[in-house]
Design an enzyme around this catalytic site. Structure first.
Site, PDB file in Angstrom:
ATOM      1  N   GLY A  86       0.812  -1.213   0.000  1.00  0.00           N
ATOM      2  CA  GLY A  86       0.000   0.000   0.000  1.00  0.00           C
ATOM      3  C   GLY A  86       0.835   1.247   0.000  1.00  0.00           C
ATOM      4  CG  ASN A  87      -0.472   4.639  -1.697  1.00  0.00           C
ATOM      5  OD1 ASN A  87      -1.157   5.525  -1.195  1.00  0.00           O
ATOM      6  ND2 ASN A  87      -0.902   3.889  -2.710  1.00  0.00           N
ATOM      7  NE  ARG A  88       4.589   6.009   5.205  1.00  0.00           N
ATOM      8  CZ  ARG A  88       4.460   5.251   6.288  1.00  0.00           C
ATOM      9  NH1 ARG A  88       3.356   5.320   7.017  1.00  0.00           N
ATOM     10  NH2 ARG A  88       5.423   4.436   6.649  1.00  0.00           N
ATOM     11  CB  SER A  89      -2.673   8.297  -0.771  1.00  0.00           C
ATOM     12  OG  SER A  89      -3.634   9.263  -1.135  1.00  0.00           O
ATOM     13  CB  ALA A 100      -1.695   7.297  -4.314  1.00  0.00           C
TER      14      ALA A 100
END
Ligand code: C5P
Length: 226
Positions: A29-32, A96
């Site tokens: 995942g990502n931190r968006s 994102a």
């Protein structure tokens, strides 16, 4: 506010960040946070649009007056945004989206094996949803808008990305030092295929959202009478 200048329009906004499943309990995942996409959805609703917000894993509260579709992975986001785009006047891709996903999904939880080295993680490329949407517009005159983060030579890289994606507007966020903006941070510039270049000074995400809708609204073809 600028009044209901988006009344009669259906707009689709994606927000948050995708999670690419590895097994039933793990993901890449990502931190968006989803804040920019939610600001876009709220401001469009306040300006009279019907809004579909495709939200990937955001913890933000549901915005009022917006049709919310929750998704997890890039594949789910693609399905949801493509369906919503069928009758949309504009699609704004603020999410994102992961460029890569695990090449294989394990239906059972991956276990560590005593005394064994871990397997390398193989990745597969995700489709570029923004480029797909821009290339296959379900209705003429539909506007497609992307976001991009660049660290240097923002205008040059932004122009190249705008052309590569085939969208109408690209909101380029400056995420580091650049020659163009010197030491200013958190500035954005919105690039248009018509050659336009709209700088947005450092400020709240609502202000950037309002500018994006201004630029979209002035590019909309007229509403049909029927
Ligand atoms: O290529 P890059 O990731 O910098 O492009 C960012 C823009 O492209 C964003 O609007 C994002 O939503 C979109 N994107 C996409 N599908 C991907 C990767 C990015 O739609 N697989």
């Amino acid at each position: 506010g600028v009044g209901p200048d988006l009344a009669g329009r259906h707009v689709v906004v994606t927000a948050g960040g995708t999670r690419e499943p590895l097994d039933p309990v793990r993901f890449l995942g990502n931190r968006s946070s989803g804040k920019q996409g939610y600001a876009l959805a709220r401001t469009a609703a306040a300006r009279g649009a019907r809004v579909t917000l495709v939200s990937a894993n955001s913890a933000l509260p549901d915005p009022a007056g917006v049709d919310l579709v929750r998704v997890g992975s890039a594949e789910e986001l693609r399905t949801a945004v493509t369906a919503a785009a069928a009758d949309a006047d504009a699609v704004v891709m603020a999410a994102a989206v992961a460029d890569f996903r695990p090449a294989a999904y394990a239906t059972g939880k991956i276990k560590k094996k005593a005394g064994q080295e871990p397997e390398p993680l193989a990745l597969a490329r995700n489709p570029d949803i923004l480029a797909e949407l821009a290339a296959h517009r379900p209705r003429p005159g539909q506007l497609v808008v992307g976001f991009a983060a660049e660290t240097d030579r923002v205008l040059e890289h932004g122009r190249a990305k705008l052309a590569a994606k085939g969208c109408d507007l690209l909101v380029v966020n400056e995420v580091g030092e650049s020659r163009t903006f010197g030491s200013e941070e958190n500035e954005a510039v919105v690039l248009g295929t018509d050659g336009s270049e709209t700088p947005v000074p450092h400020g709240p995400k609502e202000a950037l959202a309002e500018t994006v809708w201004d630029l979209i609204a002035e590019r909309f073809p007229g509403l049909s009478e029927d």
